[in-house]
Enzyme design. Structure first.
Site, PDB file in Angstrom:
ATOM      1  N   ARG A 155       0.858  -1.199   0.000  1.00  0.00           N
ATOM      2  CA  ARG A 155       0.000   0.000   0.000  1.00  0.00           C
ATOM      3  C   ARG A 155       0.886   1.238   0.000  1.00  0.00           C
ATOM      4  O   ARG A 155       0.598   2.233  -0.649  1.00  0.00           O
ATOM      5  CB  ARG A 155      -0.953   0.004   1.205  1.00  0.00           C
ATOM      6  CG  ARG A 155      -1.671   1.343   1.346  1.00  0.00           C
ATOM      7  CD  ARG A 155      -2.894   1.370   2.241  1.00  0.00           C
ATOM      8  NE  ARG A 155      -2.916   0.439   3.323  1.00  0.00           N
ATOM      9  CZ  ARG A 155      -2.285   0.591   4.487  1.00  0.00           C
ATOM     10  NH1 ARG A 155      -1.557   1.681   4.723  1.00  0.00           N
ATOM     11  NH2 ARG A 155      -2.376  -0.336   5.414  1.00  0.00           N
ATOM     12  N   TYR A 209     -15.639  18.501 -14.887  1.00  0.00           N
ATOM     13  CA  TYR A 209     -15.926  17.071 -15.039  1.00  0.00           C
ATOM     14  C   TYR A 209     -17.008  16.675 -14.018  1.00  0.00           C
ATOM     15  O   TYR A 209     -16.891  16.999 -12.828  1.00  0.00           O
ATOM     16  CB  TYR A 209     -14.643  16.271 -14.814  1.00  0.00           C
ATOM     17  CG  TYR A 209     -14.854  14.778 -14.883  1.00  0.00           C
ATOM     18  CD1 TYR A 209     -15.092  14.150 -16.102  1.00  0.00           C
ATOM     19  CD2 TYR A 209     -14.843  14.004 -13.741  1.00  0.00           C
ATOM     20  CE1 TYR A 209     -15.300  12.783 -16.165  1.00  0.00           C
ATOM     21  CE2 TYR A 209     -15.056  12.631 -13.794  1.00  0.00           C
ATOM     22  CZ  TYR A 209     -15.285  12.036 -15.018  1.00  0.00           C
ATOM     23  OH  TYR A 209     -15.500  10.685 -15.068  1.00  0.00           O
ATOM     24  N   LYS A 215      -7.232   7.869 -19.256  1.00  0.00           N
ATOM     25  CA  LYS A 215      -7.477   8.456 -20.565  1.00  0.00           C
ATOM     26  C   LYS A 215      -6.192   8.394 -21.419  1.00  0.00           C
ATOM     27  O   LYS A 215      -5.780   7.322 -21.773  1.00  0.00           O
ATOM     28  CB  LYS A 215      -8.005   9.878 -20.394  1.00  0.00           C
ATOM     29  CG  LYS A 215      -9.117   9.996 -19.315  1.00  0.00           C
ATOM     30  CD  LYS A 215     -10.412   9.292 -19.641  1.00  0.00           C
ATOM     31  CE  LYS A 215     -11.376   9.145 -18.467  1.00  0.00           C
ATOM     32  NZ  LYS A 215     -11.729  10.359 -17.741  1.00  0.00           N
ATOM     33  N   ASP A 233      -6.474  19.926 -13.400  1.00  0.00           N
ATOM     34  CA  ASP A 233      -6.789  18.625 -13.994  1.00  0.00           C
ATOM     35  C   ASP A 233      -6.287  18.672 -15.437  1.00  0.00           C
ATOM     36  O   ASP A 233      -6.869  19.359 -16.279  1.00  0.00           O
ATOM     37  CB  ASP A 233      -8.306  18.396 -13.920  1.00  0.00           C
ATOM     38  CG  ASP A 233      -8.743  17.053 -14.474  1.00  0.00           C
ATOM     39  OD1 ASP A 233      -7.990  16.475 -15.288  1.00  0.00           O
ATOM     40  OD2 ASP A 233      -9.843  16.586 -14.115  1.00  0.00           O
TER      41      ASP A 233
HETATM   42  C1  LIG Z   1     -12.286  10.677 -16.431  1.00  0.00           C
HETATM   43  C2  LIG Z   1     -11.952  11.977 -15.821  1.00  0.00           C
HETATM   44  C3  LIG Z   1     -11.805  12.112 -14.426  1.00  0.00           C
HETATM   45  C4  LIG Z   1     -12.023  10.958 -13.470  1.00  0.00           C
HETATM   46  O1  LIG Z   1     -11.073   9.967 -13.614  1.00  0.00           O
HETATM   47  P1  LIG Z   1     -11.369   8.389 -13.347  1.00  0.00           P
HETATM   48  O2  LIG Z   1     -10.092   7.743 -13.737  1.00  0.00           O
HETATM   49  O3  LIG Z   1     -12.537   8.021 -14.211  1.00  0.00           O
HETATM   50  O4  LIG Z   1     -11.693   8.249 -11.888  1.00  0.00           O
HETATM   51  C5  LIG Z   1     -11.465  13.362 -13.930  1.00  0.00           C
HETATM   52  N1  LIG Z   1     -11.289  14.428 -14.746  1.00  0.00           N
HETATM   53  C6  LIG Z   1     -11.441  14.336 -16.085  1.00  0.00           C
HETATM   54  C7  LIG Z   1     -11.249  15.555 -16.935  1.00  0.00           C
HETATM   55  C8  LIG Z   1     -11.776  13.116 -16.665  1.00  0.00           C
HETATM   56  O5  LIG Z   1     -11.937  13.036 -17.995  1.00  0.00           O
END
Ligand SMILES: *Cc1c(COP(=O)(O)O)cnc(C)c1O
Length: 379
Positions: A46, A98, A195, A170
């Site tokens: 962890r 988001y 992504k 982000d």
């Molecule tokens: C998908 C996404 C998230 C969340 O991420 P997860 O891996 O699905 O938990 C946060 N911000 C943006 C811009 C995203 O596209």
């Protein structure tokens, strides 16, 4: 080192026991100690795992940071940032956010006494107006989802500095190939690794990257205490994905340009949202802070009839109708009925999310085939 070389080599050392060029999947929960406290830097998975360490170092290098921290999901990484705050602290955030982040802020952390303000960050005066002595975090996302608005990160950093609060960005939509927010003055970068970083639609993961040692230590404490860490198998898959990040992003950008151009000239298309178009309202900021414009494109249809959008969405053969983005395969989605369905229609329309808005995650297939698929679906 330049970006492509870093994508392949950063953070990764040949395995010390065998020389294996690929970081092994250290599928272990614990590590044997020679005597109490006499270990090789690893005690329990962890807290630390060698496959995760390699990935964290690679991500830190790609974002020009000093410390990377990986989490089980993107949401778990934003959750960790919120845990830096205490009741009464305020966060100024973008309004084009988001959906999962909006839910985490309002449905979970408001209940723990944090306060969130959502403003249009296209005009930085809105951010300044929302700041109070209790503001501890400015939270931005750029490009935004699904309208691909671009927010001036350096401008936000100046406001955060004056206020003495943290700026978190982000960076999921841009990826480190297109933009490095730490270089523009941000304190924390967050990625949904799911992504573009993973890039192959086979992993869900999140990550944070920071420069400051003390901030990294606080976040690592939260990462270990809350325990939402990813397993070594997933870390291996992302390490593998990173090796082609620059190649994939180059193609995402090229295909994005071809498709944005095709859509802009199509008689049935009303508006095209892509920061690379000179007519995009934030094109100048995009050019200043990004190295390319990526493969995320949204567009609306003329006439504004929901059923026209539905017909296009169910007629494509290469573009698959699905949530998520950033993988090698092209996807399309319908914010009004999918990602943003929980927002009341009036509010959606006020925020520019038309019923015919279609969002594309343009993959790395051949552009001619993608254009032909959209042409037949629009036809
Ligand atoms: C998908 C996404 C998230 C969340 O991420 P997860 O891996 O699905 O938990 C946060 N911000 C943006 C811009 C995203 O596209």
């Amino acid at each position: 080192m330049r970006f492509g070389t870093k994508a392949i080599h950063a953070g990764v050392e040949p395995d010390p026991t065998t020389g294996a060029i690929m970081t092994p999947i250290y599928q272990t929960s614990t590590y044997v100690q020679a005597a109490p406290g006499d270990h090789k830097g690893y005690e329990y998975s962890r807290t630390h795992n060698p496959t995760r360490t390699a990935l964290q170092n690679a991500l830190a290098a790609l974002e020009n940071g000093r410390h990377g921290l990986c989490f089980a999901t993107g949401m778990a990484s934003i959750d960790a940032i919120c845990k830096l705050l205490k009741p009464g602290d305020e966060v100024v955030s973008t309004n084009d956010l988001y959906g999962g982040t909006y839910r985490l802020f309002t449905k979970i952390f408001e209940g723990f006494g944090l306060k969130f303000k959502f403003v249009d960050m296209g005009d930085l005066r809105n951010v300044e107006a929302a700041i109070t002595p209790n503001t501890k975090l400015i939270w931005a996302e750029t490009p935004t989802n699904p309208l691909l608005k671009i927010i001036d990160i350096a401008g936000l950093a100046a406001i955060a500095k004056k206020q003495g609060c943290l700026l978190g960005v982000d960076n999921t939509f841009a990826s480190p190939y297109l933009q490095n927010p730490l270089d523009l003055g941000a304190d924390i970068i967050m990625h949904s690794v799911t992504k573009y970083l993973g890039g192959h639609s086979d992993v869900v993961m999140g990550a944070l990257v920071v420069k400051d040692d003390a901030l990294a230590e606080r976040l690592a404490f939260i990462q270990n205490s809350s325990g939402a860490t990813p397993g070594p198998q997933d870390c291996f898959l992302v390490l593998r994905g990173l090796k082609t990040l620059h190649l994939r992003m180059q193609r995402h950008c090229e295909n994005g340009a071809v498709i944005a151009d095709f859509l802009s000239k199509h008689p049935k298309v009303d508006r095209v949202y892509w920061p690379g178009l000179p007519a995009h309202p934030n094109h100048t900021v995009a050019r200043a802070q990004m190295r390319g414009f990526g493969g995320m494109i949204s567009f609306t249809l003329k006439g504004d009839r929901m059923e026209d959008a539905t017909r296009v969405l169910s007629s494509t053969k290469l573009f698959s109708l699905a949530e998520s983005l950033g993988g090698v395969e092209s996807l399309l989605g319908h914010p009004a009925s999918m990602t943003h369905a929980s927002i009341p229609r009036e509010e959606r329309l006020r925020n520019g999310l038309a019923d015919t808005l279609i969002r594309l995650s343009v993959g790395v297939e051949d552009a001619e085939d993608l254009v032909a698929d959209l042409a037949q679906a629009l036809g």
